[in-house]
Design a protein around this motif. Sequence first.
Motif, PDB file in Angstrom:
ATOM      1  N   ALA A  26      12.599  10.246  -4.224  1.00  3.67           N
ATOM      2  CA  ALA A  26      13.108  11.492  -4.808  1.00  3.67           C
ATOM      3  C   ALA A  26      13.096  11.414  -6.329  1.00  3.67           C
ATOM      4  N   ARG A  27      13.493  10.266  -6.860  1.00  4.59           N
ATOM      5  CA  ARG A  27      13.500  10.102  -8.326  1.00  4.59           C
ATOM      6  C   ARG A  27      12.081  10.032  -8.874  1.00  4.59           C
ATOM      7  N   ASN A  28      11.240   9.267  -8.195  1.00  9.91           N
ATOM      8  CA  ASN A  28       9.885   9.080  -8.702  1.00  9.91           C
ATOM      9  C   ASN A  28       9.037  10.341  -8.575  1.00  9.91           C
ATOM     10  N   ALA A  29       9.352  11.198  -7.593  1.00  6.42           N
ATOM     11  CA  ALA A  29       8.609  12.450  -7.436  1.00  6.42           C
ATOM     12  C   ALA A  29       8.757  13.317  -8.681  1.00  6.42           C
ATOM     13  N   VAL A  30       9.932  13.265  -9.275  1.00  5.99           N
ATOM     14  CA  VAL A  30      10.175  14.070 -10.479  1.00  5.99           C
ATOM     15  C   VAL A  30       9.260  13.629 -11.614  1.00  5.99           C
ATOM     16  N   ALA A  58       0.832  -1.210   0.000  1.00 10.01           N
ATOM     17  CA  ALA A  58       0.000   0.000   0.000  1.00 10.01           C
ATOM     18  C   ALA A  58       0.864   1.257   0.000  1.00 10.01           C
ATOM     19  N   LEU A  59       1.925   1.246   0.786  1.00 13.92           N
ATOM     20  CA  LEU A  59       2.787   2.422   0.879  1.00 13.92           C
ATOM     21  C   LEU A  59       3.609   2.640  -0.385  1.00 13.92           C
ATOM     22  N   SER A  60       3.847   1.573  -1.151  1.00  6.09           N
ATOM     23  CA  SER A  60       4.623   1.734  -2.390  1.00  6.09           C
ATOM     24  C   SER A  60       3.896   2.620  -3.393  1.00  6.09           C
ATOM     25  N   GLN A  61       2.598   2.753  -3.229  1.00  9.22           N
ATOM     26  CA  GLN A  61       1.829   3.615  -4.125  1.00  9.22           C
ATOM     27  C   GLN A  61       2.140   5.093  -3.906  1.00  9.22           C
ATOM     28  N   VAL A  62       2.758   5.403  -2.781  1.00  9.42           N
ATOM     29  CA  VAL A  62       3.172   6.787  -2.508  1.00  9.42           C
ATOM     30  C   VAL A  62       4.039   7.323  -3.639  1.00  9.42           C
ATOM     31  N   HIS A  63       4.807   6.441  -4.279  1.00 10.61           N
ATOM     32  CA  HIS A  63       5.722   6.857  -5.337  1.00 10.61           C
ATOM     33  C   HIS A  63       4.998   7.385  -6.579  1.00 10.61           C
ATOM     34  N   ALA A  64       3.723   7.095  -6.702  1.00 12.89           N
ATOM     35  CA  ALA A  64       2.986   7.521  -7.895  1.00 12.89           C
ATOM     36  C   ALA A  64       1.806   8.424  -7.574  1.00 12.89           C
ATOM     37  N   ILE A  65       1.715   8.875  -6.328  1.00 16.21           N
ATOM     38  CA  ILE A  65       0.576   9.685  -5.899  1.00 16.21           C
ATOM     39  C   ILE A  65       0.993  11.146  -5.750  1.00 16.21           C
ATOM     40  N   PRO A  66       0.258  12.074  -6.351  1.00 15.13           N
ATOM     41  CA  PRO A  66       0.567  13.507  -6.183  1.00 15.13           C
ATOM     42  C   PRO A  66       0.470  13.927  -4.721  1.00 15.13           C
ATOM     43  N   ARG A  67       1.193  14.959  -4.383  1.00  6.89           N
ATOM     44  CA  ARG A  67       1.292  15.411  -2.993  1.00  6.89           C
ATOM     45  C   ARG A  67      -0.079  15.709  -2.385  1.00  6.89           C
ATOM     46  N   TYR A  92       8.602  18.734  -8.027  1.00  5.14           N
ATOM     47  CA  TYR A  92      10.012  19.101  -8.046  1.00  5.14           C
ATOM     48  C   TYR A  92      10.522  19.602  -6.696  1.00  5.14           C
ATOM     49  N   SER A  93       9.643  19.870  -5.773  1.00  3.74           N
ATOM     50  CA  SER A  93      10.086  20.342  -4.456  1.00  3.74           C
ATOM     51  C   SER A  93      10.405  19.191  -3.509  1.00  3.74           C
ATOM     52  N   ARG A  94       9.777  18.039  -3.741  1.00  3.01           N
ATOM     53  CA  ARG A  94      10.007  16.916  -2.823  1.00  3.01           C
ATOM     54  C   ARG A  94      11.462  16.447  -2.799  1.00  3.01           C
ATOM     55  N   PRO A  95      12.155  16.330  -3.934  1.00  4.10           N
ATOM     56  CA  PRO A  95      13.569  15.934  -3.854  1.00  4.10           C
ATOM     57  C   PRO A  95      14.401  16.876  -2.997  1.00  4.10           C
ATOM     58  N   LEU A  96      14.078  18.169  -3.010  1.00  9.94           N
ATOM     59  CA  LEU A  96      14.796  19.119  -2.166  1.00  9.94           C
ATOM     60  C   LEU A  96      14.548  18.821  -0.689  1.00  9.94           C
ATOM     61  N   LEU A 138      17.686  18.710 -11.532  1.00 11.06           N
ATOM     62  CA  LEU A 138      16.546  19.629 -11.586  1.00 11.06           C
ATOM     63  C   LEU A 138      17.018  21.080 -11.701  1.00 11.06           C
ATOM     64  N   SER A 139      18.081  21.393 -10.972  1.00 10.84           N
ATOM     65  CA  SER A 139      18.622  22.756 -11.009  1.00 10.84           C
ATOM     66  C   SER A 139      19.153  23.096 -12.391  1.00 10.84           C
ATOM     67  N   LEU A 140      19.862  22.140 -13.006  1.00 17.60           N
ATOM     68  CA  LEU A 140      20.404  22.367 -14.340  1.00 17.60           C
ATOM     69  C   LEU A 140      19.299  22.598 -15.366  1.00 17.60           C
ATOM     70  N   ARG A 141      18.199  21.917 -15.173  1.00 23.22           N
ATOM     71  CA  ARG A 141      17.080  22.025 -16.113  1.00 23.22           C
ATOM     72  C   ARG A 141      16.182  23.221 -15.808  1.00 23.22           C
ATOM     73  N   GLY A 142      16.505  23.937 -14.752  1.00 24.90           N
ATOM     74  CA  GLY A 142      15.719  25.111 -14.401  1.00 24.90           C
ATOM     75  C   GLY A 142      14.344  24.780 -13.864  1.00 24.90           C
ATOM     76  N   LEU A 143      14.214  23.597 -13.294  1.00 19.41           N
ATOM     77  CA  LEU A 143      12.914  23.166 -12.777  1.00 19.41           C
ATOM     78  C   LEU A 143      12.712  23.513 -11.308  1.00 19.41           C
ATOM     79  N   VAL A 144      13.769  24.018 -10.695  1.00 25.14           N
ATOM     80  CA  VAL A 144      13.669  24.442  -9.295  1.00 25.14           C
ATOM     81  C   VAL A 144      14.077  25.902  -9.220  1.00 25.14           C
ATOM     82  N   PRO A 145      13.230  26.764  -8.685  1.00 17.37           N
ATOM     83  CA  PRO A 145      13.607  28.181  -8.552  1.00 17.37           C
ATOM     84  C   PRO A 145      14.893  28.312  -7.743  1.00 17.37           C
TER      85      PRO A 145
END
Length: 237
Positions: free
Chosen positions: A162-166, A47-56, A171-175, A219-226
């Motif tokens: 962190a990878r799956n959140a992207v 059940a918890l593994s589904q966290v990887h595919a669920i929006p915040r 994009y804020s969760r990996p931070l 993410l920083s290189l791609r400009g996806l994080v302010p």
Amino acid sequence: MASNTVMVDSSIFEDIQQKIDDDTAFNDELRETVQQLNKQVRSAQAALSQVHAIPRDQLAAHITKTQPLIHAEITTISQLATKASQQPYYKWNHVWTRSVQDACFTILFAHYAASSALLTIEDLGARLSIPVNLKDRDAFHLTIEEYLLALISLIEELARLARNAVTIGDYSRPLEIARFVNNIHAGFQILNLKNDILRRRSDGIKYRLKEVEDVVYDLSLRGLVPKEETKDEEMKT
């Protein structure tokens, strides 16, 4: 000539056999409870593994749905504690310690997914309704090693998160994870670990931290994080 042969009372061995039978029966009873716990842990992990595919914004509702599974684990651990406390703790703890670690991991992960915070060992013991790091009596308890190993499992899962959140655009969760894992890594640096398994597994935290930092860097290189948010996270670390 009189015989000096001394006969051995067979009841000595009969008594030993009874003790062996008692230990075997107790071992079977423990393992039956542990098998039940393992099934519950697998259900909670699934059940918890589904966290990887669920929006915040949907996480809270999902974690609420997993609570009955967590509660089932806690109930079984309570039953295990009642049985195990009838016997010397360190004679039997090898039967359940891995299963308890896995159950602790599910509780730590569910709590982090819901709040981005860490349960202390005392918090976890309270959730399980069992004592922590007992030294004054021989009874079932949560050991420091079990807590730390569960925490390492959490770090490994968060590196994956962190990878799956992207991939779902968070994009804020990996931070957040990078800051959290960095703090845990710093904490482990303080510890002088004597347990070989614990020491070997804790060595892997730095690699999990690098994995998360690589995600943040990409993410920083791609400009996806302010840049301001990145700077804020760096200041927190």
